[in-house]
Scaffold this active site. Structure first.
Site, PDB file in Angstrom:
ATOM      1  N   LEU A 179     -13.867  -2.138 -25.877  1.00  0.00           N
ATOM      2  CA  LEU A 179     -12.993  -1.968 -27.028  1.00  0.00           C
ATOM      3  C   LEU A 179     -11.813  -2.919 -26.826  1.00  0.00           C
ATOM      4  CD1 LEU A 179     -13.413   0.155 -29.240  1.00  0.00           C
ATOM      5  CD2 LEU A 179     -11.868   1.666 -28.011  1.00  0.00           C
ATOM      6  N   ARG A 180     -11.305  -3.469 -27.895  1.00  0.00           N
ATOM      7  CA  ARG A 180     -10.141  -4.348 -27.740  1.00  0.00           C
ATOM      8  C   ARG A 180      -8.880  -3.719 -28.320  1.00  0.00           C
ATOM      9  NH1 ARG A 180     -12.145  -6.477 -23.873  1.00  0.00           N
ATOM     10  NH2 ARG A 180     -13.488  -8.290 -23.981  1.00  0.00           N
ATOM     11  N   ASN A 202     -11.199  -0.656 -20.032  1.00  0.00           N
ATOM     12  CA  ASN A 202     -10.357  -1.846 -19.846  1.00  0.00           C
ATOM     13  C   ASN A 202      -9.639  -2.279 -21.123  1.00  0.00           C
ATOM     14  OD1 ASN A 202     -12.748  -2.716 -20.999  1.00  0.00           O
ATOM     15  ND2 ASN A 202     -12.664  -4.712 -20.042  1.00  0.00           N
ATOM     16  N   HIS A 204     -19.582  -1.124 -11.613  1.00  0.00           N
ATOM     17  CA  HIS A 204     -19.899  -2.526 -11.943  1.00  0.00           C
ATOM     18  C   HIS A 204     -20.297  -3.135 -10.603  1.00  0.00           C
ATOM     19  CE1 HIS A 204     -19.507  -6.616 -13.463  1.00  0.00           C
ATOM     20  NE2 HIS A 204     -18.657  -6.888 -12.511  1.00  0.00           N
ATOM     21  N   ASP A 259     -23.378  -4.135 -23.703  1.00  0.00           N
ATOM     22  CA  ASP A 259     -22.359  -4.934 -23.010  1.00  0.00           C
ATOM     23  C   ASP A 259     -21.477  -5.703 -23.995  1.00  0.00           C
ATOM     24  OD1 ASP A 259     -22.499  -4.296 -20.380  1.00  0.00           O
ATOM     25  OD2 ASP A 259     -23.417  -6.154 -19.702  1.00  0.00           O
ATOM     26  N   HIS A 287     -14.782 -11.762 -27.577  1.00  0.00           N
ATOM     27  CA  HIS A 287     -13.775 -12.761 -27.216  1.00  0.00           C
ATOM     28  C   HIS A 287     -13.641 -13.758 -28.360  1.00  0.00           C
ATOM     29  CE1 HIS A 287     -12.775 -11.602 -23.199  1.00  0.00           C
ATOM     30  NE2 HIS A 287     -14.033 -11.603 -22.810  1.00  0.00           N
ATOM     31  N   PHE A 291     -15.558 -14.155 -19.462  1.00  0.00           N
ATOM     32  CA  PHE A 291     -16.916 -13.626 -19.341  1.00  0.00           C
ATOM     33  C   PHE A 291     -17.216 -12.727 -20.541  1.00  0.00           C
ATOM     34  CE2 PHE A 291     -15.999 -14.362 -14.799  1.00  0.00           C
ATOM     35  CZ  PHE A 291     -17.216 -14.866 -14.339  1.00  0.00           C
TER      36      PHE A 291
END
Lengths: 328, 429
Positions: B69-70, B100, B185, B311, B315, B329
């Site tokens: 999530l951004r 994150n 991870h 996943d 970006h 990434f």
């Protein structure tokens, strides 16, 4: 070699083969014919550079921009001299100090350069692939002056020219490349070039300084320098790139020099007339003994610098020719 | 009175029960009221709305158990609205976010913020993981109990490995007290260090620093020892290597409570996709060699790999149109999850129900969600799709705010026709 006429471009003297690339971003992908063409043309530019009046007008009215994102003195100077000897307008841009810090991206830089109507960009960048990325975004030709740990094509070309002028050929020679292969773009370009031109390539380094699966490039790998340079025609030393040594690749300079530094004793295992090369700048006492470096009978190190200018003149000449085959 | 919608003439697919048959399904309000081959057989039902499925597949909506999530923190890359749009267009009815965000999901208030924003956006269901350590810094444990009461479904440090063996031991041990799952991870950071792609011949040719596959193997193997020691619930995220899959296979045989998943990137692509520095193929873990890709397919087929997650890692251009070393990434994946998963079926590696289970029943079970299956009383989260219809992925048509897909122009099969969340049609093609 005939005295070059000043107003016209040099002829490679051989076939009507035309250089089929718009950019020179690496040796990989260049055919033996293309490499041969660059070297033949470079030979004539060596002659031009040795004359009292060194200037021609091959690049008259053309703009060459040296764009260096990484510190460099000799490569940048070499490109600058090459462009000026051909009569071009050469501008040096040192980007590391200005735009990057202001947050300008590589693509922004490319847009700026497009607006300046450069004809050739000579680019060095600390990231592998960055020169290719730039070449995809600018309208002009691009020559790589080294990108990350990927390739440094003009260095390999000048090495080849140096070897060819001394030995008369490249095919059939055995060349040992010794030192920090892992971090070396010079090594990668030389592996491609020497293999393409028919030389046998050996790599000599401690295992920590060899890239993964490098043996798949058709080279022989040695961890012992005496075995590695046994019966070699050419010993090519690489700089131990301390500035890239963020980790512990070798325990100490002393141990490195002891096992991998080129000394007279180790060189005695090569052919009696074996020649020594180094792309510079040298770390005397780290990878090469001063006695060897300064031995004019064995060391080609100064000649390499001279050949550098000639090779870059040839590259600039080829990429600015009007030709239908001028495609990327 | 709850609205009643009948879906007629459907091919009902339910991996949880093994159902694959023509039939009908009835939604009442936000629940599945009834379904089956015989439903409405004797005539038209009296309902508020009927949908003729035209023989297409009707199954539980997809559960995507790992997306990034951004929001909060990087709304220029993705918002809760845009990720919801991408999800429902991809047939995903529930997505579970890594912690994150910025701030990190290490505090009850962030879990509550996301829940509130997801409700406002009213698209797909958005749930989240809590971080295992504060700020995902890898040192102090978060309040896992309180976070899970607030709605965090499981715990992970997202795209960072829990590297310290003692922290991992304590996390597994502490989470066990609440019966919570720890997702790793699996990448030994010391070996991955500055690597940007798979270590090997291609990385050497490109002059890019490599990440060796043992970075994954040894982290999984270490963690498995800690699972034996603690008895905790462990899940290895996005496995990409044959060796790590083999390690999990062995652990399952020994009866350890371990599970794992992979992402389409690791069975639909290999490291050659990096080509000449294609940053859209720069993902974490890195794309591996062809042998590893085949091992991922095999692991999915034999059940070692429980689930597939997208996943989804948005970006913007400025994070990707950079030299390879500098680019971020990750790739988006919500809208390509179903067709890429269906490649496993079309290529003959998995039966349709088994492929579908990896993105529905299996992740729902791992995350303890009541959805992911056709069951009376279960949430009416459904997807209607044509598994065979071909199309070509077009990055410009993605709903996600970021378009960083390595699959642009890839021909695929499987089109989402309709996505139903809580009984409402959230998306229709």
């Amino acid at each position: 070699m005939t005295a070059p006429s000043k107003s016209s471009r040099k002829s490679s003297g051989k076939s009507a083969y035309r250089f089929p690339h718009k950019h020179i971003l690496g040796i990989e992908g260049l055919s033996a014919e293309s490499i041969g063409l660059i070297l033949d043309l470079s030979d004539s530019y060596v002659e031009q550079s040795r004359q009292r009046d060194k200037k021609s007008d091959v690049l008259r009215g053309r703009t060459v921009i040296n764009l260096f994102f990484e510190n460099s003195t000799r490569t940048r100077t070499s490109f600058e001299l090459a462009g000026k000897r051909l009569g071009g307008d050469v501008i040096n841009m040192s980007v590391s100090s200005s735009s990057i810090k202001k947050g300008e991206t590589l693509i922004d830089t490319a847009m700026t350069l497009n607006a300046m109507h450069a004809d050739v960009l000579c680019v060095r960048h600390p990231n592998s692939g960055a020169v290719q990325l730039l070449s995809e975004k600018v309208n002009c030709s691009v020559i790589s002056g080294g990108d990350g740990t990927h390739e440094h094509p003009t260095q390999a070309l000048l090495d080849a020219l140096t070897i060819r002028r001394r030995r008369g050929k490249i095919a059939g020679l055995t060349v040992a490349i010794c030192g920090d292969i892992l971090h070396s773009r010079v090594a990668r370009s030389n592996i491609h070039l020497l293999s393409t031109m028919g030389a046998r390539v050996r790599l000599v380094a401690p295992p920590t300084l060899l890239p993964a699966e490098v043996e798949r490039y058709g080279v022989e790998v040695y961890n012992n320098i005496k075995d590695g340079i046994a019966d070699c025609d050419i010993v090519m030393m690489l700089r131990l790139q301390q500035e890239r040594m963020k980790g512990m690749f070798v325990p100490s300079i002393r141990e490195y020099f002891h096992y991998f530094g080129l000394t007279g004793d180790k060189l005695s295992f090569a052919k009696p007339d074996a020649l020594v090369m180094h792309p510079g700048p040298m770390n005397r006492g780290v990878e090469i003994d001063s006695e060897i470096a300064d031995d004019l009978d064995r060391s080609l190190i100064r000649e390499q610098v001279e050949m550098g200018v000639a090779v870059r003149m040839a590259c600039l000449d080829l990429l600015t020719r009007e030709q239908p085959g001028n495609v990327s | 009175m709850d609205k009643r919608i009948a879906f007629l003439n459907a091919r009902l697919l339910d991996p949880a029960s093994g159902l694959d048959a023509p039939g009908a399904l009835l939604i009442q309000g936000n629940q599945i009221a009834d379904f089956g081959p015989d439903l409405f057989k004797d005539g038209a039902p009296s309902v508020d709305e009927t949908v003729d499925c035209g023989g297409m597949c009707l199954s539980a909506g997809l559960i995507d158990m790992r997306v990034q999530l951004r929001e909060p923190g990087a709304e220029h890359k993705e918002t809760i609205e845009s990720i919801g749009d991408a999800a429902i267009a991809g047939g995903v009815t529930t997505l579970i976010s890594l912690p994150n965000t910025d701030p990190v999901i290490d505090d009850v208030s962030v879990v509550e913020f996301i829940a509130r924003r997801a409700q406002e956006a009213n698209r797909a269901k958005i749930r989240c993981y809590g971080s295992v350590t504060r700020g995902t810094r890898g040192t102090e444990l978060t309040e896992m109990g309180l976070l899970s009461e607030a709605g965090a479904l499981a715990f992970t440090d997202g795209n960072r490995a829990i590297a310290d063996a003692l922290v991992m031991r304590r996390a597994l041990s502490y989470a066990k007290g609440f019966d919570l799952m720890i997702m790793q991870h699996p990448e030994e950071p010391a070996l991955a260090s500055e690597g940007v792609m798979n270590e090997g011949e291609i990385a050497t040719r490109l002059g890019l620093a490599g990440i060796p596959m043992v970075a994954e193997t040894m982290m999984v193997e270490r963690d498995l020892r800690l699972v034996e020691l603690t008895g905790g619930r462990y899940h290895a995220g996005h496995l990409s290597t044959a060796q790590a899959i083999e390690a999990v296979r062995g652990a399952k045989k020994r009866g350890l409570a371990v599970t794992c998943d992979t992402a389409p990137n690791y069975f639909a692509l290999n490291e050659t996709a990096v080509g000449d520095y294609r940053t859209f193929a720069k993902v974490s873990p890195p794309l591996r060699g062809e042998d590893d890709r085949r091992a991922v397919v095999e692991g999915l087929a034999d059940g070692t790999i429980d689930a597939i997650a997208s996943d989804h890692t948005p970006h913007d251009q400025d994070s990707k149109r950079l030299p390879f070393d500098q680019a971020e990434f990750g790739a988006v994946g919500l809208e390509t999850l179903l067709p890429l998963t269906l490649e496993l079926y079309h290529n003959g590696h998995l039966p349709l129900l088994d492929a579908l289970a990896k993105v529905t029943a299996a992740p729902a079970a791992l995350m303890g969600l009541p959805c992911g299956k056709l069951q009376r009383g279960a949430p009416a989260d459904l997807v209607l799709f044509d598994p065979d219809r071909p199309w070509q992925i077009d990055e410009q048509k993605l709903r996600s705010k970021s378009k960083n897909t390595p699959y642009d122009e890839r021909p695929v099969q499987g089109v989402v026709m309709r996505t139903i969340v809580e009984g409402h049609t959230a998306y229709a093609a």
